[in-house]
Design an enzyme around this catalytic site. Sequence first.
Site, short mmCIF file in Angstrom:
data_model
loop_
_atom_site.label_atom_id
_atom_site.label_comp_id
_atom_site.label_asym_id
_atom_site.label_seq_id
_atom_site.Cartn_x
_atom_site.Cartn_y
_atom_site.Cartn_z
N CYS A 129 0.81 -1.22 0.00
CA CYS A 129 0.00 0.00 0.00
C CYS A 129 0.85 1.28 0.00
O CYS A 129 0.41 2.31 -0.52
CB CYS A 129 -0.97 0.01 1.17
SG CYS A 129 -0.25 -0.31 2.77
N HIS A 254 -2.46 6.85 3.37
CA HIS A 254 -1.01 7.02 3.49
C HIS A 254 -0.59 8.26 2.70
O HIS A 254 -1.14 8.56 1.63
CB HIS A 254 -0.27 5.83 2.86
CG HIS A 254 -0.29 4.56 3.68
ND1 HIS A 254 -0.88 4.45 4.90
CD2 HIS A 254 0.27 3.34 3.40
CE1 HIS A 254 -0.71 3.21 5.36
NE2 HIS A 254 -0.02 2.51 4.47
C1 2RA Z 1 1.50 -0.87 6.42
N1 2RA Z 1 2.17 -1.07 4.12
O1 2RA Z 1 1.06 0.26 6.21
C2 2RA Z 1 1.82 -1.79 5.31
C3 2RA Z 1 0.69 -2.72 5.08
N2 2RA Z 1 0.80 -3.47 3.89
O2 2RA Z 1 1.72 -1.31 7.55
#
Ligand code: 2RA
Length: 348
Positions: A129, A254
């Site tokens: 991600c 994110h």
């Molecule tokens: C996280 N990218 O954000 C990782 C999850 N796949 O912890």
Amino acid sequence: VGPTLAVVGATGAVGTVMLQILSHRADIWGEIRLIASPRSAGRKLAVRGRQVEVVALSEEAFDGVDIALFDVPDEVAAHWAPIAVSKGAVVVDNSGTFRMHPEVPLVVPEVNPHAVRVRPRGIIANPNCTTLSMIVALGALHAEFGLRGLVASSYQAVSGAGRAGVETLRQQIALVAGTSLGTNPGDVRRAVGDNTGPFPEPVALNVVPWAGSLREDGWSSEEMKVRDESRKILGLPRLPVAVTCVRVPVVTAHSLTLHARFESEVTVAKAREILATAPGVVLYDDPGAGEFPTPADVVGTDPTWVGRVRRALDDPTALELFVCGDNLRKGAALNTAQIAELVAAESA
Ligand code: 2RA
């Protein structure tokens, strides 16, 4: 009748978003079968406006399945993805197990859709991600300018660590809300106690410069994933990439800051033109008017949002950017669904 789709891990954080996404996108599927661990079997979940009963993960669960979307832990994917393939399914896997396997394509439909067709193992991998939260914007700039180097820092939401991550943040917020904590060393840690969940430190009223597990020389697995996956998706196996991954007290979406260096001089005007027209990207960049993407606005949306586009002060070949994307949608479920749609289109 359309192809039969299986969602493996249907009750997890990403699985839940997957069912919403499948309910809203063009309905090209025949049966949608929901598969999860035996403890979730028998539950009913809504997809396409209908209640569908969850079946337990087993060999028989893959009978007649054309495409299987996996969102399960690495070891579960390692065991069950080849079984699904042996039963005739194409697997789109969101675990870390197969991403760097040379015979498994790692696909972002806006960036390298052609890669989906070369899948000798019958498995297509979905990127991590954090990679996915930036790669659509970065890929568009690379296509025009030619990427030569990347320095990135992430600001990762707790839902990246699944339901446990979200639960941990909510519990910690309840413990610190309305207090004057955050003014003395260790006061937040004492209030939170051992309740740090999947994180090594308190995440409420804090930022934690760590995601994943320890790799060589102090790097984290998450940082290595962003580096390795970006190189593979962009077809730049020797691209210099330096990443620092940081967890922040955000539920979902994110963000990353990027310092992207290109083949030759770039202009902000051209970069803005590319980003404004790239599929899957929204340019939201008018700091004078207080306009830049933040997780609070981006959560629940599909695109990669880009703001703060500047040319590096000391390098006319480099751009500074802030990118933000929903880590459960484009960062996981949406990209997986898009890959499945590409596969389904092959036989349509
Ligand atoms: C996280 N990218 O954000 C990782 C999850 N796949 O912890």
